[in-house]
Write an enzyme that holds these catalytic residues in place. Structure first.
Site, mmCIF file in Angstrom:
data_model
loop_
_atom_site.group_PDB
_atom_site.id
_atom_site.type_symbol
_atom_site.label_atom_id
_atom_site.label_comp_id
_atom_site.label_asym_id
_atom_site.label_seq_id
_atom_site.Cartn_x
_atom_site.Cartn_y
_atom_site.Cartn_z
ATOM 1 N N HIS A 103 35.311 38.624 55.808
ATOM 2 C CA HIS A 103 34.908 38.456 54.396
ATOM 3 C C HIS A 103 34.052 39.644 53.915
ATOM 4 O O HIS A 103 32.915 39.460 53.462
ATOM 5 C CB HIS A 103 34.142 37.130 54.215
ATOM 6 C CG HIS A 103 34.212 36.592 52.806
ATOM 7 N ND1 HIS A 103 34.218 35.243 52.524
ATOM 8 C CD2 HIS A 103 34.253 37.213 51.604
ATOM 9 C CE1 HIS A 103 34.258 35.064 51.209
ATOM 10 N NE2 HIS A 103 34.280 36.254 50.622
ATOM 11 N N GLU A 113 35.768 29.093 57.215
ATOM 12 C CA GLU A 113 34.821 30.161 57.554
ATOM 13 C C GLU A 113 33.531 29.603 58.092
ATOM 14 O O GLU A 113 33.070 28.596 57.570
ATOM 15 C CB GLU A 113 34.544 31.007 56.294
ATOM 16 C CG GLU A 113 35.429 32.227 56.250
ATOM 17 C CD GLU A 113 35.267 33.035 54.983
ATOM 18 O OE1 GLU A 113 34.144 33.458 54.700
ATOM 19 O OE2 GLU A 113 36.273 33.223 54.307
ATOM 20 N N ARG A 118 40.186 33.288 48.580
ATOM 21 C CA ARG A 118 39.425 32.309 49.353
ATOM 22 C C ARG A 118 40.358 31.738 50.416
ATOM 23 O O ARG A 118 41.563 31.540 50.160
ATOM 24 C CB ARG A 118 38.915 31.165 48.472
ATOM 25 C CG ARG A 118 37.733 31.529 47.584
ATOM 26 C CD ARG A 118 36.434 31.699 48.397
ATOM 27 N NE ARG A 118 35.283 31.984 47.567
ATOM 28 C CZ ARG A 118 34.825 33.214 47.275
ATOM 29 N NH1 ARG A 118 35.429 34.280 47.749
ATOM 30 N NH2 ARG A 118 33.756 33.368 46.528
HETATM 31 N N1 LIG Z 1 37.069 38.328 49.609
HETATM 32 C C1 LIG Z 1 36.048 38.650 48.832
HETATM 33 O O1 LIG Z 1 35.030 39.159 49.257
HETATM 34 C C2 LIG Z 1 36.164 38.411 47.369
HETATM 35 C C3 LIG Z 1 35.531 39.306 46.492
HETATM 36 C C4 LIG Z 1 35.619 39.062 45.134
HETATM 37 C C5 LIG Z 1 36.348 37.963 44.671
HETATM 38 N N2 LIG Z 1 36.941 37.127 45.542
HETATM 39 C C6 LIG Z 1 37.740 35.984 45.063
HETATM 40 O O2 LIG Z 1 38.678 36.484 44.122
HETATM 41 C C7 LIG Z 1 38.761 35.599 43.033
HETATM 42 C C8 LIG Z 1 39.269 36.312 41.820
HETATM 43 O O3 LIG Z 1 38.293 37.192 41.290
HETATM 44 P P1 LIG Z 1 38.538 37.953 39.892
HETATM 45 O O4 LIG Z 1 37.277 38.642 39.542
HETATM 46 O O5 LIG Z 1 39.794 38.718 39.937
HETATM 47 O O6 LIG Z 1 38.734 36.677 38.938
HETATM 48 P P2 LIG Z 1 39.620 36.545 37.637
HETATM 49 O O7 LIG Z 1 39.169 35.277 36.984
HETATM 50 O O8 LIG Z 1 39.584 37.813 36.860
HETATM 51 O O9 LIG Z 1 41.113 36.357 38.200
HETATM 52 C C9 LIG Z 1 41.610 35.171 38.716
HETATM 53 C C10 LIG Z 1 43.020 34.999 38.185
HETATM 54 O O10 LIG Z 1 43.631 33.889 38.841
HETATM 55 C C11 LIG Z 1 44.456 33.252 37.893
HETATM 56 N N3 LIG Z 1 44.784 31.902 38.316
HETATM 57 C C12 LIG Z 1 43.999 30.799 38.274
HETATM 58 N N4 LIG Z 1 44.685 29.730 38.738
HETATM 59 C C13 LIG Z 1 45.910 30.192 39.107
HETATM 60 C C14 LIG Z 1 47.060 29.590 39.654
HETATM 61 N N5 LIG Z 1 47.085 28.278 39.912
HETATM 62 N N6 LIG Z 1 48.126 30.361 39.920
HETATM 63 C C15 LIG Z 1 48.098 31.699 39.639
HETATM 64 N N7 LIG Z 1 47.045 32.317 39.103
HETATM 65 C C16 LIG Z 1 45.965 31.574 38.837
HETATM 66 C C17 LIG Z 1 43.632 33.316 36.610
HETATM 67 O O11 LIG Z 1 44.426 33.076 35.455
HETATM 68 C C18 LIG Z 1 43.061 34.716 36.669
HETATM 69 O O12 LIG Z 1 43.877 35.663 36.020
HETATM 70 C C19 LIG Z 1 37.327 35.037 42.919
HETATM 71 O O13 LIG Z 1 37.314 33.783 42.271
HETATM 72 C C20 LIG Z 1 36.879 34.947 44.362
HETATM 73 O O14 LIG Z 1 37.158 33.659 44.884
HETATM 74 C C21 LIG Z 1 36.842 37.325 46.888
HETATM 75 O O1 LIG Z 2 33.513 35.839 45.358
HETATM 76 C C1 LIG Z 2 32.960 36.861 45.789
HETATM 77 O O2 LIG Z 2 32.281 37.608 45.069
HETATM 78 C C2 LIG Z 2 33.155 37.254 47.220
HETATM 79 O O3 LIG Z 2 33.774 36.369 48.004
HETATM 80 C C3 LIG Z 2 32.024 37.971 47.852
HETATM 81 O O4 LIG Z 2 31.945 39.197 47.260
#
Ligand SMILES: NC(=O)c1ccc[n+]([C@@H]2O[C@H](COP(=O)([O-])OP(=O)(O)OC[C@H]3O[C@@H](n4cnc5c(N)ncnc54)[C@H](O)[C@@H]3O)[C@@H](O)[C@H]2O)c1
Ligand SMILES: O=C(O)[C@H](O)CO
Length: 386
Positions: A320, A302, A273
């Site tokens: 994004h 954004e 994010r």
């Molecule tokens: N750009 C995009 O389109 C897109 C797509 C998918 C996900 N995302 C973002 O990616 C994030 C992660 O997704 P995921 O499925 O891997 O989630 P997830 O919950 O599997 O992984 C997140 C990780 O971050 C760790 N974490 C939390 N706080 C932390 C900190 N202070 N320092 C270090 N690590 C920390 C957690 O322990 C966890 O292992 C989502 O929450 C979303 O915001 C963005």
């Molecule tokens: O959190 C998410 O899933 C993304 O930002 C969009 O796929």
């Protein structure tokens, strides 16, 4: 009185009224809802980001559930309106739900769904693409070609960074962070350093086994290290990719001081994010360190970029799109719809939201469960035995 918004209606006589604030890819999610007696209303307003007022108008006086988007502000106002309209279910079409005030949803007894798992590999692939694009200066070189500036091969032309044998740093080694790490390790034989609040045991085991395989093949083995602090990752890694959730602990995790700890020629990638990076500090750092490069999929404000970012040659920026593969976006729509449908139908919650394949098989009926409800424990929802 809220202004009416344009909608298209599917199955007008359906018993349950479900609203989707956006049209979403594929048709399976629509069919699953209408087969289960839902009247589906899809907002067709042209504006990209709906306001709270627009969504209030969509919810109206009677609404059983809403499928919404990460650009919307789901807080007290919307959850109280949904609850007044008889609604008990909301799902983001996203895994991240920092746009949702879960406490407000709890207050009104509304289940909050998200879409994990289906986007893990697609998102990791974009992080890998941005890492490569930044390392090998692909966008700069493409612009140069198109501008007719190429006059012939030169020893210094667009020299970038070799990844093989370098160290990849992952901050937030959850689903996506771990998938990204594997891609960079398998693809480019990079060593891993990671920081997470929890130990990434499966990832560690994978790197150990892969290192042993390389050694047995007479190649340099890859290694892993779990860092005691985030700063250790910033100091040691050549490429760093950010994959934590956005919350109070990760807001401006990468700031001016921490940028200064990174190697002068490091690469920083953000597909988590925008606010995880202090973008004003980043622009200044990019300006002062032309060999430092970034690949960004997300931005602090954004859809806007902070002043100066668009002029930085050492930044690759995309809007994004990390989860934007056809299979993934259709799957996200399906999971979001099934979260809402499952709650309306009184189904239990799926036991393992990291493993949602059973819901994505187009050739079979999905399990009678909600794939992923983030506040299921607080709401005391039963867990599926399937
Ligand atoms: N750009 C995009 O389109 C897109 C797509 C998918 C996900 N995302 C973002 O990616 C994030 C992660 O997704 P995921 O499925 O891997 O989630 P997830 O919950 O599997 O992984 C997140 C990780 O971050 C760790 N974490 C939390 N706080 C932390 C900190 N202070 N320092 C270090 N690590 C920390 C957690 O322990 C966890 O292992 C989502 O929450 C979303 O915001 C963005
Ligand atoms: O959190 C998410 O899933 C993304 O930002 C969009 O796929």
């Amino acid at each position: 009185m809220a202004k009416p918004v344009q909608i298209e209606v599917w199955n007008p006589n359906g018993k349950y009224r479900v609203v989707s604030t956006k049209s979403m890819p594929g048709t399976r999610w629509i069919n699953l809802l209408i087969e289960q007696d839902c009247r589906l209303e899809i907002c067709t307003e042209k504006k990209t980001i709906l306001s709270v007022e627009d969504i209030l108008a969509l919810i109206g006086d009677r609404c059983d559930g809403v499928i919404g988007q990460l650009t919307e502000d789901w807080g007290e106002t919307l959850f109280s309106a949904l609850s007044r309209a008889g609604g008990k279910a909301f799902s983001n079409m996203a895994v991240g739900y920092n746009n949702v005030d879960v406490e407000a949803a709890n207050k009104y007894g509304v289940a909050v769904g998200n879409t994990p798992g289906v986007l893990t590999e697609t998102t990791a692939e974009l992080a890998a693409s941005l890492s490569l694009a930044a390392a090998r200066r692909i966008v700069e070189a493409d612009e140069f070609m198109r501008a007719g500036k190429y006059e012939g091969w030169l020893p210094h032309l667009f020299v970038g960074n070799l990844l093989k044998g370098q160290t990849v740093g992952v901050i937030g080694a959850g689903r996506i962070g771990s998938a990204y790490a594997r891609m960079m390790i398998e693809g480019f034989k990079m060593n891993l350093i990671y920081y997470d609040l929890y130990q990434a045991t499966r990832l560690e085991k994978f790197v150990t086994a892969y290192g042993q395989f390389l050694k047995a093949s007479g190649e340099q083995p890859v290694t892993w290290k779990r860092a005691a602090s985030m700063e250790e990752v910033l100091r040691e890694a050549d490429v760093i990719s950010l994959h934590p959730i956005l919350d109070k602990t990760t807001y401006h995790l990468v700031n001016k001081e921490r940028l200064a700890m990174m190697k002068k020629e490091a690469i920083l990638v953000n597909c988590s994010r925008g606010p995880v990076i202090d973008e004003v500090a980043l622009v200044e750092h990019l300006r002062e360190n032309p060999m430092f490069r970034v690949g960004l999929d997300v931005f602090e404000d954004e859809p806007y970029m902070k002043p100066g970012l668009a002029d930085m040659k050492n930044a690759v920026v995309v809007p994004h799109i990390a989860s934007a593969s056809k299979w993934t976006r259709e799957g996200m729509a399906t999971l979001a719809a099934l979260n809402v449908l499952g709650k309306i139908k009184g189904y239990p919650v799926w036991g393992n939201p990291n493993s949602v394949d059973a819901f994505l098989n187009e050739n079979s009926q999905p399990p009678a469960a909600c794939p992923s409800i983030v506040n299921s424990k607080t709401l005391g929802l039963p867990v599926s035995k399937l």
